[in-house]
Every structure is written in structure tokens, then in C-alpha cells.
Design a protein around this motif. Sequence first.
Motif, PDB file in Angstrom:
ATOM      1  N   ARG A 155      25.501 -48.016  45.076  1.00 53.27           N
ATOM      2  CA  ARG A 155      26.734 -48.534  44.473  1.00 53.27           C
ATOM      3  C   ARG A 155      26.836 -50.039  44.628  1.00 53.27           C
ATOM      4  O   ARG A 155      27.178 -50.758  43.685  1.00 53.27           O
ATOM      5  CB  ARG A 155      27.947 -47.845  45.107  1.00 53.27           C
ATOM      6  CG  ARG A 155      29.275 -48.138  44.413  1.00 53.27           C
ATOM      7  CD  ARG A 155      30.456 -47.601  45.191  1.00 53.27           C
ATOM      8  NE  ARG A 155      30.733 -48.422  46.364  1.00 53.27           N
ATOM      9  CZ  ARG A 155      31.445 -49.570  46.321  1.00 53.27           C
ATOM     10  NH1 ARG A 155      31.940 -50.016  45.180  1.00 53.27           N
ATOM     11  NH2 ARG A 155      31.658 -50.251  47.417  1.00 53.27           N
ATOM     12  N   GLU A 156      26.522 -50.530  45.817  1.00 51.20           N
ATOM     13  CA  GLU A 156      26.597 -51.967  46.074  1.00 51.20           C
ATOM     14  C   GLU A 156      25.615 -52.764  45.221  1.00 51.20           C
ATOM     15  O   GLU A 156      25.858 -53.935  44.915  1.00 51.20           O
ATOM     16  CB  GLU A 156      26.342 -52.240  47.561  1.00 51.20           C
ATOM     17  CG  GLU A 156      27.493 -51.805  48.472  1.00 51.20           C
ATOM     18  CD  GLU A 156      27.185 -52.048  49.931  1.00 51.20           C
ATOM     19  OE1 GLU A 156      25.993 -52.211  50.262  1.00 51.20           O
ATOM     20  OE2 GLU A 156      28.141 -52.062  50.734  1.00 51.20           O
ATOM     21  N   ARG A 157      24.511 -52.133  44.854  1.00 50.46           N
ATOM     22  CA  ARG A 157      23.532 -52.791  43.990  1.00 50.46           C
ATOM     23  C   ARG A 157      23.903 -52.679  42.513  1.00 50.46           C
ATOM     24  O   ARG A 157      23.135 -53.090  41.638  1.00 50.46           O
ATOM     25  CB  ARG A 157      22.135 -52.238  44.237  1.00 50.46           C
ATOM     26  CG  ARG A 157      21.561 -52.629  45.615  1.00 50.46           C
ATOM     27  CD  ARG A 157      20.102 -52.220  45.729  1.00 50.46           C
ATOM     28  NE  ARG A 157      19.254 -52.987  44.817  1.00 50.46           N
ATOM     29  CZ  ARG A 157      18.677 -54.144  45.105  1.00 50.46           C
ATOM     30  NH1 ARG A 157      18.861 -54.694  46.309  1.00 50.46           N
ATOM     31  NH2 ARG A 157      17.911 -54.765  44.223  1.00 50.46           N
ATOM     32  N   GLY A 158      25.076 -52.147  42.232  1.00 53.62           N
ATOM     33  CA  GLY A 158      25.598 -52.158  40.874  1.00 53.62           C
ATOM     34  C   GLY A 158      25.317 -50.943  40.033  1.00 53.62           C
ATOM     35  O   GLY A 158      25.644 -50.929  38.836  1.00 53.62           O
ATOM     36  N   LEU A 159      24.733 -49.902  40.619  1.00 54.66           N
ATOM     37  CA  LEU A 159      24.465 -48.707  39.833  1.00 54.66           C
ATOM     38  C   LEU A 159      25.744 -47.895  39.639  1.00 54.66           C
ATOM     39  O   LEU A 159      26.645 -47.904  40.477  1.00 54.66           O
ATOM     40  CB  LEU A 159      23.404 -47.832  40.502  1.00 54.66           C
ATOM     41  CG  LEU A 159      21.986 -48.403  40.559  1.00 54.66           C
ATOM     42  CD1 LEU A 159      20.981 -47.293  40.840  1.00 54.66           C
ATOM     43  CD2 LEU A 159      21.612 -49.119  39.271  1.00 54.66           C
ATOM     44  N   LYS A 160      25.776 -47.179  38.526  1.00 57.18           N
ATOM     45  CA  LYS A 160      26.914 -46.315  38.220  1.00 57.18           C
ATOM     46  C   LYS A 160      26.686 -44.974  38.913  1.00 57.18           C
ATOM     47  O   LYS A 160      25.922 -44.145  38.421  1.00 57.18           O
ATOM     48  CB  LYS A 160      27.045 -46.140  36.713  1.00 57.18           C
ATOM     49  CG  LYS A 160      27.389 -47.434  35.981  1.00 57.18           C
ATOM     50  CD  LYS A 160      27.498 -47.187  34.481  1.00 57.18           C
ATOM     51  CE  LYS A 160      27.857 -48.461  33.741  1.00 57.18           C
ATOM     52  NZ  LYS A 160      29.191 -48.987  34.101  1.00 57.18           N
ATOM     53  N   VAL A 161      27.322 -44.788  40.058  1.00 57.40           N
ATOM     54  CA  VAL A 161      27.171 -43.544  40.804  1.00 57.40           C
ATOM     55  C   VAL A 161      28.422 -42.695  40.631  1.00 57.40           C
ATOM     56  O   VAL A 161      29.531 -43.208  40.442  1.00 57.40           O
ATOM     57  CB  VAL A 161      26.898 -43.786  42.308  1.00 57.40           C
ATOM     58  CG1 VAL A 161      25.617 -44.588  42.499  1.00 57.40           C
ATOM     59  CG2 VAL A 161      28.068 -44.487  42.979  1.00 57.40           C
TER      60      VAL A 161
END
Length: 328
Positions: free
Chosen positions: A262-268
Motif C-alpha cells: 500500500r505504501e508503495r502505491g499499489l491498489k490493495v
Amino acid sequence: MSLKQMKKIELHLHLEGAAPPAFIRGLAAEKKIDIHRAFDERGHYAYRDFVHFLQVYEAATSVLQTPEDYARLLQAVLQESAEHGVIYTELFVSPDFCGGSDVAAWRDYLAALQSTAAEAEAKLGITARGIVTCIRHFGPDKARASALCAAETAGDFITGFGIAGDEGIGKPGDYLWSFDCAREAGLRLTAHAGEWGGPQSVRDAVRDLGVERIGHGVRAIEDLALVDELGERAITLEVCPGSNVALGLYPAWRKHPIETLRERGLKVTVSTDDPPFFHTTMTREYEELERAFGWDEAIFAEIHRNALDAAFCDTATRDRIAKDMELT
């Protein structure tokens, strides 16, 4: 508001895998089918590892033999989901288990499921959609039959197509015909990958099958170039932390990579996978995420927006759910 009362969206729920053990035991008794070895002394599902889990899953599914059985199951599953605040859910269903992938028989099962879903929506306020799922370890030929069932019944309820099962069997590209068939029918696409198959299985599913969502996908964290690619492609991950911890993929919730992804910007997103097998609920998933990573209402709202954006539903349904969840 308690986490149990919080309205939720679930995108990764196997219908048969959500069957309460008591429901399966009762149905087995009605049909005089002996599957006692699928349970431990407390009546819970019992399995040693992932491969054995698949065997127990299929043993439990063997007692579901008619459209009426599936209607009763769906009613129980939607009731449980609604009790934990879920107002929109997507269910993986397989024609392999519903009529042996015969299109005519599949239509009968589907009619029972749709009728039950409509009743649950009216009574419980939970909206359900179906994702037809081929079983990877059953092989490409059976996957084609499932894809044809999906294509023939694509519509308001069947809105997606995917693949589940043993990631150690074959490669995603082996199932390209099935995914192309589903895509041509207008179905949205997802695939289980990056659970037991490692990061390359995620890369293969995205590049070879053209999916827009990945079931699990957590092993992508082992390849940061892949993480960046998933972000660039706006691929949504259907993350099931409780499942991953229960099966030993990660030793504890705090070791799970969902927060790093999530912190790396992925849509989780967050789902339960096969909740009674893993002794979880959507409420427990939220409680454990709050405990492990300090997730608050703002982060859960972010997760809900991710899930709604990625949901395989029409615009009117999406707008209605957004208004209900105050995500507009």
C-alpha cells in the motif's frame, strides 16, 4: 462506529470455501455421504498444508450436488457476510462444481444463485456478483468448458472470469483461450497468482492473460520492479491477509506485506478468501490490520475506494454503493 458495523466491500470470496463446516456436515448427513476426515475433533475443517487444503475443499464441495444445495449455501454465506458489514461482495463460482461445466446444467445452478442473491439483496441489503472461475489444476481443457459457461451466461450477475487452484500446475498462458473467450463476452478478468507461485506468476498473469486484478499477488513484494509495473498498470490486488497467515505464507500479521504494498502505491483491497477454513471474518481482517499496522478510518476508506473502483459491476451499482458508503 465499530469495525464490525463499518460497511465493507469484498472482492475475493470462494462460494464453496465460505461454507460453514456445520452446513457441510449437515448436508453430508442428509445425503449419507461420509466426509468425516475433512473435519477435526471440534468440527472445524482440517488440513495440513495448501495441497491438502485443496483436497479438503473439494471433499466438502462434493456434498453440494444440486441447484437447491447451492441456493441454501449462498443464503448462508450472504447472511454471514452481511452480519460483518459487507454490502457488496463478489463470489468465485465454478461450473466444474455446478453441473460439470455443462452449459444447460450450469444455467439451472445459476438461476438458483441469482434468485437467492436477489432475495438477499432485498432482505439483507447485500449486493452480490459472480465471477466464473476455472480450476487451474483441472487443466486447460476443463477451463475452456468453464469459459464457455461464463460466456453463455455473462450479464447482470455473472460479470467476471478468473482462475484459481494450484499455482504449481501449468502456466497462466496455458489458459489464454479461456480468458480470450471470457474477454470477448465482455467479462472482466482476474487471476490467482503470487500466493504460492512467486512474483513471476504475477507477471505472467498480467502479461499473458491481460487481467486487471490479481487474487492475492502478495509475493510481488519480492520483485520491486514488478511492484512498479503493477502500479503503472493500475492492477488491483485482492489481498487476503488472514488466509496467507493461516496457510503459513507469512508467520504473523505484522510480517504480512499488505502495508508495504500500500505504501508503495499499489491498489490493495481486503478479503477473506475461504473464511471458515482460516477462522476469519471481514471484521477480524479489519481488527488485525488495525492492530498490526495502525490502520484507521481514513485508510479503510482508501481500501474501500480501491475495491469499489475495481469491482466488476455496472456504473449504476457502483454509484449506489458509493453513495451508501459515503465514498462520493
